[in-house]
Design an enzyme around this catalytic site. Structure first.
Site, mmCIF file in Angstrom:
data_model
loop_
_atom_site.group_PDB
_atom_site.id
_atom_site.type_symbol
_atom_site.label_atom_id
_atom_site.label_comp_id
_atom_site.label_asym_id
_atom_site.label_seq_id
_atom_site.Cartn_x
_atom_site.Cartn_y
_atom_site.Cartn_z
ATOM 1 N NE ARG A 77 -3.541 2.442 2.495
ATOM 2 C CZ ARG A 77 -3.441 3.350 3.458
ATOM 3 N NH1 ARG A 77 -2.627 3.152 4.490
ATOM 4 N NH2 ARG A 77 -4.141 4.467 3.415
ATOM 5 C CG HIS A 121 -0.927 9.201 3.400
ATOM 6 N ND1 HIS A 121 -1.005 7.846 3.670
ATOM 7 C CD2 HIS A 121 -0.609 9.792 4.577
ATOM 8 C CE1 HIS A 121 -0.717 7.636 4.951
ATOM 9 N NE2 HIS A 121 -0.472 8.809 5.520
ATOM 10 C CD GLU A 166 -4.374 7.941 9.697
ATOM 11 O OE1 GLU A 166 -4.124 6.855 10.238
ATOM 12 O OE2 GLU A 166 -3.705 8.981 9.894
ATOM 13 C CG ASN A 292 -5.139 3.744 8.598
ATOM 14 O OD1 ASN A 292 -5.338 2.738 7.922
ATOM 15 N ND2 ASN A 292 -4.729 4.875 8.067
ATOM 16 C CE1 TYR A 294 0.145 3.117 13.465
ATOM 17 C CE2 TYR A 294 -1.769 4.364 12.734
ATOM 18 C CZ TYR A 294 -0.568 3.736 12.458
ATOM 19 O OH TYR A 294 -0.093 3.708 11.173
ATOM 20 C CD GLU A 352 -1.552 4.337 8.047
ATOM 21 O OE1 GLU A 352 -1.258 4.728 9.197
ATOM 22 O OE2 GLU A 352 -1.684 5.102 7.084
#
Length: 449
Positions: A77, A121, A166, A292, A294, A352
């Site tokens: 990606r 991005h 995002e 994504n 985290y 991600e």
């Protein structure tokens, strides 16, 4: 058989972003982006670091693809730098920029690695920012034209596309808090940017369908579960506000055709209800959603805090990454289940997931030991497997990041890669975590057991 076997056809990959890895942002006729300007403005980034060199992927892409092959990646990606293609953001196409991505895509295909391209991005052409950028309603058509050009040139070779990466971070950290480019600090701009990002996404999807492309198109969103600090009504309301801000603000309009009602409470008089025809365009079907993930946040009501009236509560009992982010893999399972429950059986890809640790600047005896990153991968891949076991339609996983890279305003101080980059020499070294991930791919998850 291992208890952690993943479904047949599960797609294993790694991800990067153009400005973070490519370097040479103005090479061969490319135009500047808002990130080029932002990073070159004193005081905006750690140590004044810029993406001028980054991981030099623009010139080292061939050897990087060889590393992907060595790792056994099934997909890569990457993002396309809009100002490499349109130096002025629109109008004239820079053929050298097209040629770079064409060479990269061909090399990926030659190595049986599925290209997965993200159109945006965060590196908006500076020329468009000068015209208002994401505050200008015309940006939806500018983005649609850019997307159409990319589908026309690469659509027959790239089977997976994300319109935006995002968008909540673009809006929040770019226009409300100012931590990221373009560095604005205005809550009133946030509402405008949110809607224009979604309108641009819609025009991208519309362009893809209009060309009768046969691949998949979706969007990659950052999701951060928000947990209330107590059972009090005020804390629960605070968590709902932050959940709407971080998670449902961009997914509800796409899948439900409406914005979460909490946005009115957050934006107050800045919120202008969108027209029905725009919501209809925004909510046209997509083929997948990229997640994504985290970390999570625990929040409580705080009437003294402006705008959101919340405070984050530090969770000192759990380990934290080098970014200061709590490691809490159960939240990963929770947020994947939430997407599945709220929006139906839409295919999901983890686009991600990864962690930063204080790796040494130079490999030691040709090796980078990173046991904490391995532990993070193990726990989060198991969380992904738990979500699949509980019925989530999860189709693939992309580790963030393939390479150590330019971590935006943090500069080069934070390392996320499963491949180490010595920034002095640009020498690559596959970290122990990369070797571990390679075994996970080769066994389709069975080695996790």
């Amino acid at each position: 058989m291992s208890e952690f076997d993943f479904p047949e056809g599960f797609l294993w990959g790694a991800a990067t972003a153009a400005y973070q890895v490519e370097g040479s942002p103005l090479a061969d006729g490319a135009g500047p982006s808002i990130w080029h300007r932002f990073s070159h403005t004193p005081g905006n980034t750690a140590n004044g670091d810029t993406g001028d060199v980054a991981a030099d992927h623009y010139y080292r892409y061939a050897s990087d693809v060889a590393l992907m092959k060595e790792l056994g990646l099934q997909s890569y990606r990457f993002s396309i730098a809009w100002p490499r293609i349109f130096p002025e953001g629109k109008g004239r196409i820079n053929q050298a920029g097209v040629d770079f991505y064409s060479r990269l895509i061909d090399l990926l295909l030659a190595n049986d690695i599925v290209p997965n391209a993200t159109l945006y991005h965060w590196d908006l052409p500076a020329a468009l920012h000068d015209l208002g950028g994401w505050l200008n309603p015309d940006i939806a058509s500018w983005f649609g034209d850019y997307a159409s050009a990319m589908f026309d040139r690469f659509g027959n070779r790239v089977p997976m596309w994300s319109t935006l990466n995002e968008p909540a971070i673009v809006m929040d950290l770019g226009y409300v808090t100012g931590f990221l480019a373009p560095g604005h600090r205005d809550i009133y701009e946030g509402a405008i940017v949110t809607h224009n990002l979604l309108r641009a996404h819609a025009r991208g999807v519309q362009a893809y369908r209009g060309q009768n492309q046969t691949g998949k198109i979706g969007i990659a969103v950052s999701l951060e579960p928000r947990y209330e600090a107590s059972d009090s009504a005020e804390d629960k309301a605070a968590a709902r506000r932050m959940h709407a801000w971080s998670n449902s603000q961009f997914l509800d309009p796409i899948f439900l055709g409406k914005y979460p009602h909490e946005l009115q409470e957050i934006f107050h008089d800045a919120w202008i209800p969108p027209a029905d025809d725009e919501l209809k365009l925004i909510s046209q079907p997509i083929d997948f959603v990229g997640v994504n993930y985290y970390t999570r946040s625990v929040v409580e009501h705080d009437g003294k805090r402006p705008i959101f009236h919340i405070s984050r509560i530090a969770q000192n009992g759990n380990p934290h990454t080098d970014m200061g982010w709590e490691i809490y893999p159960a939240a990963f399972t929770d947020i994947l289940k939430w997407v599945n429950s709220r929006y139906g059986d839409i295919p999901i890809y983890v686009t991600e997931n990864g962690s930063a640790w204080p790796d040494p600047p130079t490999a030691i005896d040709g090796r980078i030991e990173d046991p904490q990153r391995i532990d993070y991968l193990v726990s989060h891949l198991k969380a992904v497997h738990d979500a699949i076991e509980q019925g989530v339609n999860l189709r693939g996983y992309y580790a963030w990041s393939l390479l150590d890279n330019y971590e935006w305003a943090h500069g080069y101080a934070k390392r996320f890669g499963i491949v180490h980059v010595d920034y002095e020499t640009q020498q690559r070294t596959i970290k122990d975590s990369g070797r571990f991930y390679s075994k996970v791919i080769a066994t389709n998850g069975a080695s996790l057991g």
